[in-house]
Design an enzyme around this catalytic site. Structure first.
Site, PDB file in Angstrom:
ATOM      1  N   SER A  62     126.550  16.055 -91.788  1.00  0.00           N
ATOM      2  CA  SER A  62     125.201  16.182 -92.342  1.00  0.00           C
ATOM      3  C   SER A  62     125.109  15.917 -93.834  1.00  0.00           C
ATOM      4  CB  SER A  62     124.644  17.572 -92.029  1.00  0.00           C
ATOM      5  OG  SER A  62     124.485  17.707 -90.641  1.00  0.00           O
ATOM      6  N   ASN A  68     126.740  21.242 -91.340  1.00  0.00           N
ATOM      7  CA  ASN A  68     128.044  20.979 -91.967  1.00  0.00           C
ATOM      8  C   ASN A  68     127.958  19.926 -93.062  1.00  0.00           C
ATOM      9  OD1 ASN A  68     128.939  22.630 -89.923  1.00  0.00           O
ATOM     10  ND2 ASN A  68     130.619  21.287 -89.318  1.00  0.00           N
ATOM     11  N   SER A  94     139.162  22.985 -92.452  1.00  0.00           N
ATOM     12  CA  SER A  94     139.688  22.156 -91.359  1.00  0.00           C
ATOM     13  C   SER A  94     141.177  22.459 -91.201  1.00  0.00           C
ATOM     14  CB  SER A  94     139.486  20.681 -91.686  1.00  0.00           C
ATOM     15  OG  SER A  94     140.277  20.354 -92.823  1.00  0.00           O
ATOM     16  N   THR A 108     131.255  15.783 -97.334  1.00  0.00           N
ATOM     17  CA  THR A 108     131.313  14.542 -98.109  1.00  0.00           C
ATOM     18  C   THR A 108     130.511  14.607 -99.411  1.00  0.00           C
ATOM     19  OG1 THR A 108     131.750  13.221 -96.146  1.00  0.00           O
ATOM     20  CG2 THR A 108     130.744  12.071 -98.021  1.00  0.00           C
ATOM     21  N   ASP A 165     137.012  24.834 -88.978  1.00  0.00           N
ATOM     22  CA  ASP A 165     136.274  23.613 -88.630  1.00  0.00           C
ATOM     23  C   ASP A 165     137.149  22.760 -87.702  1.00  0.00           C
ATOM     24  OD1 ASP A 165     134.232  21.738 -88.773  1.00  0.00           O
ATOM     25  OD2 ASP A 165     134.965  20.822 -90.625  1.00  0.00           O
ATOM     26  N   HIS A 166     136.559  22.251 -86.638  1.00  0.00           N
ATOM     27  CA  HIS A 166     137.243  21.335 -85.703  1.00  0.00           C
ATOM     28  C   HIS A 166     138.647  21.765 -85.295  1.00  0.00           C
ATOM     29  CE1 HIS A 166     134.223  18.218 -85.477  1.00  0.00           C
ATOM     30  NE2 HIS A 166     134.048  18.344 -86.765  1.00  0.00           N
TER      31      HIS A 166
HETATM   32  P1  13P Z   1     130.087  15.133 -93.773  1.00  0.00           P
HETATM   33  O1  13P Z   1     131.241  14.184 -93.812  1.00  0.00           O
HETATM   34  O2  13P Z   1     128.806  14.423 -93.466  1.00  0.00           O
HETATM   35  O3  13P Z   1     129.978  15.960 -94.977  1.00  0.00           O
HETATM   36  O4  13P Z   1     130.323  16.106 -92.536  1.00  0.00           O
HETATM   37  C1  13P Z   1     131.154  17.233 -92.640  1.00  0.00           C
HETATM   38  C2  13P Z   1     131.369  17.889 -91.336  1.00  0.00           C
HETATM   39  O5  13P Z   1     130.662  17.688 -90.368  1.00  0.00           O
HETATM   40  C3  13P Z   1     132.511  18.837 -91.227  1.00  0.00           C
HETATM   41  O6  13P Z   1     132.770  19.224 -89.913  1.00  0.00           O
END
Ligand code: 13P
Length: 336
Positions: A225, A266, A50, A269, A83-84
């Site tokens: 996910s 993805n 990220s 968490t 990411d993002h």
């Molecule tokens: P989680 O927080 O569910 O792991 O998602 C991570 C994610 O989508 C990163 O872009």
């Protein structure tokens, strides 16, 4: 293996009808955990960073750790993905650094918080696609808005506020030419996604099937996910943590998504939970220890176990040897 363009990886996943886990990293131990899991399960893999991760680790550290991974795990196809990305500049700087794939998240304005207009999303995504494809780099876009906040990026909310509209998804892909599309189906980033086991009421798996029907050649991406396994939460709480009960996305639901065109999944968490639980355990059970390796080693092993389980569940296990990496020059020619 050199870093692989994500588009190639997802095209291969489509052929083999499996999904590829995209795991977030901030440091060496997380990269090692992912690569060891990939080796153990013979999986191709997407490693993603990220904006927050790039800032935390410093671009050069992160990129060189990835080059080390490519050198040390020559049999593993891996893509390095932004990411993002909140703006064109975030994505272009990633591409210039050597990322083989970027996500431009134009579903939010550049502040990474305010839901944007469709027109803004199309414009910033198209600009990013033109820049990326001219360099052979793959692009993921997003239509609809995910819930929660990740590394300061996100609109918050439950993820049900702005679900993907399948008609708009078609128009978006036609106008932008993205390689992969993140869909908002009720998932959100973080450890608190659902208050009970999710059903279609809050986790709209039917939307994935609907979008896939209309966009059969676009690779779909499921964000948010993590499954938030109860056992990982319990380890944290057993050793002094204070996580509230919550549900994530059950792995069987992700597998349904994969059956309907989801090729990138993805997960961040779950790995964070595994790492934190392992570290807390050492701190509580062995308070005399102070060598970081005493808690980083079990943390790395705990993350590896989660990643291996996901690689097996998503079906990518066993596919590392299926193909040779395409170069970015070959991808450039492909896009032309
Ligand atoms: P989680 O927080 O569910 O792991 O998602 C991570 C994610 O989508 C990163 O872009």
């Amino acid at each position: 293996m050199p870093l692989v363009p994500m588009r190639q990886m997802l095209d291969e996943a489509k052929k083999g009808q499996y999904g590829v886990g995209a795991f977030n990293v901030n440091n060496m131990e997380q990269i090692q955990a992912i690569m060891e899991a990939a080796r153990a399960t013979k999986s191709p893999v997407i490693v993603q960073a990220s904006r927050g991760a790039r800032k935390y680790s410093n671009d050069q550290f992160l990129y060189h750790l990835m080059l080390a991974a490519a050198e040390l795990y020559p049999e593993i196809p891996m893509a390095l993905h932004q990411d993002h990305g909140n703006s064109f500049e975030t994505c272009s700087s990633a591409i210039e650094l050597g990322f083989t794939s970027v996500m431009i998240d134009g579903s939010l304005e550049e502040d990474g918080k305010t839901p944007s207009s469709f027109e803004y999303n199309v414009a910033v995504t198209k600009k990013t696609v033109e820049f990326a494809h001219a360099r052979g780099v793959s692009v993921e876009g997003e239509i609809g808005t995910l819930g929660g906040i990740e590394d300061g990026h996100g609109a918050g909310g439950t993820g049900l506020e702005n679900l993907t509209d399948p008609d708009q998804a078609v128009e978006f892909v036609e106008k932008t030419g993205v390689d992969a599309l993140a869909v908002a189906i009720g998932t959100s980033h973080g450890a608190y996604k659902f208050s009970k086991k999710p059903t279609e009421e809050v986790l709209k798996m039917s939307l994935i099937a609907e979008v896939h029907k209309r966009l059969p050649t676009t690779h779909l991406v499921m964000h948010g996910s993590s499954s938030v396994p109860q056992e990982l939460r319990e380890i944290i709480n057993q050793y002094g943590g204070a996580l509230k009960p919550a549900w994530g996305v059950p792995v069987e639901e992700i597998r349904k998504g994969i059956a309907h065109g989801v090729r990138k999944v993805n997960v961040d968490t779950d790995n964070r939970l595994a790492i934190t639980g392992a570290i807390r355990k050492v701190f509580v059970e062995s308070p005399e220890k102070f060598d970081p390796r005493d808690y980083l080693k079990p943390a790395r092993a705990a993350m590896q176990a989660v990643v291996e389980a996901r690689m097996n569940a998503f079906g990518q296990a066993g596919h590392a040897g299926d193909y040779e990496a395409k170069t970015l020059d070959e991808m450039k020619a492909y896009y032309k």
